[in-house]
Design an enzyme around this catalytic site. Structure first.
Site, mmCIF file in Angstrom:
data_model
loop_
_atom_site.group_PDB
_atom_site.id
_atom_site.type_symbol
_atom_site.label_atom_id
_atom_site.label_comp_id
_atom_site.label_asym_id
_atom_site.label_seq_id
_atom_site.Cartn_x
_atom_site.Cartn_y
_atom_site.Cartn_z
ATOM 1 N N GLU A 120 -0.909 -1.130 -5.107
ATOM 2 C CA GLU A 120 -2.677 -0.326 -4.894
ATOM 3 C C GLU A 120 -2.051 0.386 -5.850
ATOM 4 O O GLU A 120 -0.989 1.068 -6.396
ATOM 5 C CB GLU A 120 -2.478 0.107 -4.044
ATOM 6 C CG GLU A 120 -3.607 1.087 -3.989
ATOM 7 C CD GLU A 120 -4.554 2.173 -2.902
ATOM 8 O OE1 GLU A 120 -4.094 3.529 -2.558
ATOM 9 O OE2 GLU A 120 -4.629 1.363 -2.079
ATOM 10 N N ASP B 103 0.915 -1.358 0.162
ATOM 11 C CA ASP B 103 0.368 -0.203 0.277
ATOM 12 C C ASP B 103 0.851 1.125 0.113
ATOM 13 O O ASP B 103 0.808 1.985 0.603
ATOM 14 C CB ASP B 103 -0.564 -0.478 1.364
ATOM 15 C CG ASP B 103 -1.834 0.775 1.262
ATOM 16 O OD1 ASP B 103 -2.276 1.412 0.787
ATOM 17 O OD2 ASP B 103 -2.064 1.321 2.328
ATOM 18 N N ASP C 8 -2.637 1.410 7.114
ATOM 19 C CA ASP C 8 -2.149 0.758 5.589
ATOM 20 C C ASP C 8 -1.445 -0.488 5.818
ATOM 21 O O ASP C 8 -1.266 -1.135 4.422
ATOM 22 C CB ASP C 8 -1.071 1.964 5.942
ATOM 23 C CG ASP C 8 -1.228 3.510 5.659
ATOM 24 O OD1 ASP C 8 -1.300 3.943 4.772
ATOM 25 O OD2 ASP C 8 -0.847 4.164 7.051
#
Length: 204
Positions: free
Chosen positions: A68, A7, A141
């Site tokens: 991501e 992430d 996160d």
């Protein structure tokens, strides 16, 4: 299948490793966050993120890396930092020859919770349930990184079948375009008509 989810972020870059296959219980191998100080120079922060991701790649040896996909937001500065951290993750994985997959936030949320509009609390709760953890990973996160890994494990079989179908289709199209034109026999539509040769007659 062992997947490292990333992430991306400059201040906090979530990382999480999940192992398993679609349709069976998954196992969390590790989870954490690579942090950089907000007041440090950008170059130094990117180097720190690179070193952190390299450490995770060395320690856990993932077969795939799921990152991501960066999307547009109103805060351009945040988007730039996320994109830069994402590029570092892509670089680290590609340098080792590890396949990288990009998943949008809505794809990850839909895969983990069933809704592409789920909030972070819902994602964290489902990650905790799916991986049979005692408590949701903190910070968010870290949970998002695990969700990315889960999403890729579940989506990879379908993506592989799609890629194989596309490859077969492209191969068929290529063979068709390279094949010589079929010969046509006289009398068939589109075939050139046979022109009889005139015989030479003898004069009396």
């Amino acid at each position: 299948m062992r997947v490292l989810g990333v992430d991306p972020g400059l201040t906090r870059c979530g990382v999480g490793v999940v192992e398993g296959v679609a349709g069976r219980p998954l196992t969390m191998v590790g989870v954490g966050v690579v942090r950089t100080p907000a007041d440090a120079e950008l170059g130094h922060r990117l180097v720190a993120i690179e070193q952190g991701i390299e450490h995770w790649l060395d320690e856990h040896r993932p077969e795939y890396v799921a990152v991501e996909r960066v999307f547009s937001q109103h805060n351009v500065r945040t988007v730039m930092g996320t994109a830069q951290a994402s590029a570092v993750a892509l670089l680290c994985a590609s340098r080792r020859g590890i396949p990288v997959a990009l998943h949008t936030p809505s794809e990850v949320k839909a895969a983990v919770t069933g809704s592409g509009r789920a909030d972070k609390a819902q994602v964290g709760a489902m990650v905790t349930r799916l991986l049979r953890l005692a408590a949701p990973p903190r910070p968010a996160d870290a949970a998002d990184a695990l969700a990315l890994a889960i999403c890729h494990i579940w989506r990879a079989p379908a993506q592989n079948r799609l890629q194989q179908a596309v490859a077969r289709h492209q191969g068929t199209a290529t063979r068709t375009s390279l094949a010589p034109p079929a010969s046509r026999t006289p009398g068939t539509p589109g075939a050139p008509s046979a022109v009889p040769h005139a015989s030479k007659g003898r004069t009396a």
